[in-house]
Design a protein around this motif. Structure first.
Motif, short mmCIF file in Angstrom:
data_model
loop_
_atom_site.label_atom_id
_atom_site.label_comp_id
_atom_site.label_asym_id
_atom_site.label_seq_id
_atom_site.Cartn_x
_atom_site.Cartn_y
_atom_site.Cartn_z
N ARG A 11 -4.30 19.18 7.05
CA ARG A 11 -3.84 20.35 6.32
C ARG A 11 -4.26 20.24 4.86
NH1 ARG A 11 1.47 21.66 4.15
NH2 ARG A 11 2.01 19.53 4.76
N VAL A 12 -4.78 21.33 4.29
CA VAL A 12 -5.29 21.33 2.92
C VAL A 12 -4.37 22.16 2.03
CG1 VAL A 12 -7.21 21.96 1.41
CG2 VAL A 12 -7.67 21.03 3.69
N LEU A 13 -3.99 21.58 0.89
CA LEU A 13 -3.21 22.28 -0.11
C LEU A 13 -4.01 22.28 -1.41
CD1 LEU A 13 0.34 20.72 0.45
CD2 LEU A 13 -0.50 22.93 1.26
N THR A 14 -4.07 23.43 -2.07
CA THR A 14 -4.75 23.51 -3.36
C THR A 14 -3.78 24.07 -4.39
OG1 THR A 14 -5.63 25.72 -2.89
CG2 THR A 14 -7.01 23.84 -2.30
N LEU A 15 -3.96 23.66 -5.63
CA LEU A 15 -3.09 24.13 -6.70
C LEU A 15 -3.81 24.05 -8.03
CD1 LEU A 15 -0.51 21.42 -7.68
CD2 LEU A 15 -2.08 21.03 -5.83
N TRP A 60 -7.50 25.41 -8.29
CA TRP A 60 -8.55 24.94 -7.37
C TRP A 60 -8.80 26.02 -6.32
CZ3 TRP A 60 -10.70 19.77 -7.24
CH2 TRP A 60 -11.60 19.56 -6.17
N PRO A 61 -10.04 26.40 -6.07
CA PRO A 61 -10.29 27.49 -5.11
C PRO A 61 -9.87 27.08 -3.70
CG PRO A 61 -12.35 26.42 -5.76
CD PRO A 61 -11.29 25.87 -6.67
N PRO A 62 -9.30 27.99 -2.94
CA PRO A 62 -8.91 27.68 -1.57
C PRO A 62 -10.13 27.40 -0.71
CG PRO A 62 -8.71 30.03 -1.96
CD PRO A 62 -8.99 29.41 -3.29
N ASP A 63 -9.94 26.57 0.30
CA ASP A 63 -11.02 26.31 1.24
C ASP A 63 -11.38 27.59 1.98
OD1 ASP A 63 -10.80 23.70 0.43
OD2 ASP A 63 -10.71 22.87 2.46
N LEU A 108 -3.26 20.58 -13.63
CA LEU A 108 -4.59 20.14 -13.21
C LEU A 108 -4.97 20.76 -11.86
CD1 LEU A 108 -4.32 16.34 -14.10
CD2 LEU A 108 -5.58 18.11 -15.34
N PRO A 109 -6.19 21.31 -11.76
CA PRO A 109 -6.65 21.80 -10.45
C PRO A 109 -6.77 20.64 -9.47
CG PRO A 109 -8.00 22.69 -12.24
CD PRO A 109 -7.16 21.60 -12.83
N ALA A 110 -6.24 20.80 -8.28
CA ALA A 110 -6.22 19.69 -7.32
C ALA A 110 -6.30 20.21 -5.89
CB ALA A 110 -4.95 18.85 -7.49
N ARG A 111 -6.86 19.37 -5.04
CA ARG A 111 -6.95 19.63 -3.61
C ARG A 111 -6.41 18.42 -2.88
NH1 ARG A 111 -10.77 18.54 0.63
NH2 ARG A 111 -11.02 20.27 2.10
N LEU A 112 -5.39 18.61 -2.05
CA LEU A 112 -4.75 17.52 -1.32
C LEU A 112 -4.90 17.76 0.18
CD1 LEU A 112 -2.73 18.52 -3.87
CD2 LEU A 112 -1.66 16.32 -3.31
N VAL A 113 -5.27 16.70 0.89
CA VAL A 113 -5.46 16.80 2.33
C VAL A 113 -4.48 15.85 3.01
CG1 VAL A 113 -7.10 16.63 4.23
CG2 VAL A 113 -7.91 17.27 1.95
N SER A 114 -3.63 16.40 3.88
CA SER A 114 -2.66 15.57 4.58
C SER A 114 -3.33 14.83 5.73
CB SER A 114 -1.51 16.43 5.12
OG SER A 114 -1.99 17.32 6.12
N HIS A 115 -2.62 13.88 6.32
CA HIS A 115 -3.21 13.08 7.38
C HIS A 115 -3.56 13.91 8.62
CE1 HIS A 115 -2.75 9.21 5.42
NE2 HIS A 115 -1.55 9.58 5.03
N PRO A 171 0.83 -1.21 0.00
CA PRO A 171 0.00 0.00 0.00
C PRO A 171 0.86 1.26 0.00
CG PRO A 171 -0.89 -1.62 1.52
CD PRO A 171 0.44 -2.15 1.08
N ALA A 172 0.51 2.21 -0.84
CA ALA A 172 1.29 3.43 -0.97
C ALA A 172 1.35 4.17 0.37
CB ALA A 172 0.69 4.33 -2.04
N GLU A 173 2.53 4.63 0.74
CA GLU A 173 2.71 5.38 1.98
C GLU A 173 2.65 6.87 1.65
OE1 GLU A 173 6.23 4.11 3.94
OE2 GLU A 173 5.56 2.04 4.17
N ALA A 174 1.46 7.34 1.39
CA ALA A 174 1.27 8.72 0.95
C ALA A 174 1.17 9.65 2.15
CB ALA A 174 0.01 8.82 0.10
N PRO A 175 1.68 10.88 2.01
CA PRO A 175 1.46 11.87 3.07
C PRO A 175 0.04 12.44 3.01
CG PRO A 175 2.69 12.86 1.28
CD PRO A 175 2.54 11.41 0.95
N TRP A 176 -0.71 12.08 1.95
CA TRP A 176 -2.06 12.60 1.76
C TRP A 176 -3.08 11.52 2.10
CZ3 TRP A 176 -0.04 17.06 1.03
CH2 TRP A 176 1.09 17.20 0.22
N ARG A 177 -4.15 11.90 2.76
CA ARG A 177 -5.24 10.94 2.98
C ARG A 177 -6.28 11.04 1.87
NH1 ARG A 177 -7.70 14.01 8.27
NH2 ARG A 177 -9.26 15.32 7.22
N THR A 178 -6.34 12.19 1.20
CA THR A 178 -7.32 12.41 0.15
C THR A 178 -6.74 13.34 -0.91
OG1 THR A 178 -9.13 12.25 1.76
CG2 THR A 178 -9.66 13.23 -0.35
#
Length: 328
Positions: free
Chosen positions: A311-315, A318-321, A301-308, A260-267
């Motif tokens: 913390r939310v990162l957008t790029l 993608w509109p900020p939260d 690509l517009p993207a939203r990443l959520v760390s474990h 299983p990938a050990e990602a710093p992101w949960r979503t």
């Protein structure tokens, strides 16, 4: 109550036609800009037919599926049907675009970590899976594919799995087919993989994004407007189960290791021209881990990443939260 879409993304309220049905451990939701009940029923019927055809072609959990036949004949040339061929082509494109991060030859690796049955069975609290030795993927380049004759050959022992592509392709196909048949705007969400076809509402389709699969339907979350293409959310928190040693396991593998990938992101949520493209990118981002930000940036690509830790990162536009306490 508004139904959660695989508990990763949720549709905001809207005044349009709506129907849905349980599907693949999640829920299918179909929206139409035409609220007429006959249009809604027709759109739902199209989505059901498309998902049934995809299940018959590509389910790993059906002994009578075309995928089961192909995997049983690994090492031999096999002629496949038109829908299966479309999935193979999409899966190989996804693998090439992600340099193998999204790889259709991970089937044996998924079986080794316990994903050898329907996800609802794995989610049962009483189920504990004995992990077998990890099985790295043979790699997508090992697949011999002739699109002209629809002839496929994999290496002996290879088990294909199209989970990262087939559901998204089904959403794309269902939305396009319904929009053509009805002449209106259609949104199809299959377990959170969203495809849009036809004319969108004036303000776009309002889609609520939830980064925690355990969030209740009425928990506030950011809402984005989507006018076309596709939106996909990949998560390591939804399709998750327990091994006998108490280890939590999820379904997104690193094809190179079989673990299983050990990602710093949960979503990770991504929008793209199609749902297949969005799903490919969101899945690859979890496999790439810290390298996902630079890779997504190069794709534009517009993207939203959520760390474990939430913390939310957008790029990529993608509109900020909204700020805590603000309006989603």
């Amino acid at each position: 109550m508004r139904p959660a879409l695989d508990r990763d993304a949720e549709l905001a309220p809207n005044p349009f036609g709506r129907t849905g049905f349980p599907l693949w451990g999640g829920e299918a939701v179909i929206l139409t800009t035409d609220p007429d009940p006959s249009a809604v029923e027709a759109a739902g019927g199209i989505a059901r037919a498309q998902s049934a055809a995809m299940d018959e072609a590509c389910s790993r959990f059906r002994p009578d599926s075309e995928l089961a036949r192909v995997n049983a004949q690994a090492g031999q040339p096999v002629v496949v049907g038109p829908l299966f061929a479309e999935v193979v082509a999409a899966a190989l494109r996804a693998a090439a675009a992600t340099e193998g991060d999204v790889d259709p030859t991970c089937g044996a690796g998924l079986e080794a970590v316990g994903y050898d049955r329907d996800i609802e069975l794995l989610r049962d609290n009483g189920v504990r899976i004995t992990m077998r030795e990890r099985v790295p993927a043979p790699g997508w380049r090992s697949v011999e594919w002739d699109p002209g004759t629809r002839t496929l050959r994999t290496v002996p022992g290879c088990h294909l799995d199209f989970g990262a592509v087939a559901k998204a392709l089904c959403a794309d196909r269902a939305a396009a087919a319904a929009a053509r048949a009805l002449g209106c705007g259609v949104l199809v969400s299959l377990g959170g993989d969203i495809a849009i076809a036809g004319p969108a509402p004036d303000d776009g389709w309002q889609v609520k994004i939830a980064d925690d699969h355990r969030a209740a339907a009425d928990v506030p979350g950011p809402v984005i407007s989507v006018r076309g293409g596709g939106l996909a959310t990949s998560s390591t928190t939804t399709r998750r189960w327990q091994s006998t040693d108490g280890t939590a396991v999820h379904h997104i593998l690193d094809p190179r290791t079989g673990a299983p990938a050990e990602a710093p992101w949960r979503t990770v949520s991504v929008t793209a021209a199609t749902c297949v493209d969005a799903n490919t990118a969101s899945t690859a981002a979890l496999v790439r881990g810290h390298g996902a930000l630079a890779w997504l940036g190069r794709q534009g690509l517009p993207a939203r990443l959520v760390s474990h830790d939430g913390r939310v990162l957008t790029l990529g536009g993608w509109p900020p939260d909204p700020a805590p306490g603000g309006t989603a």
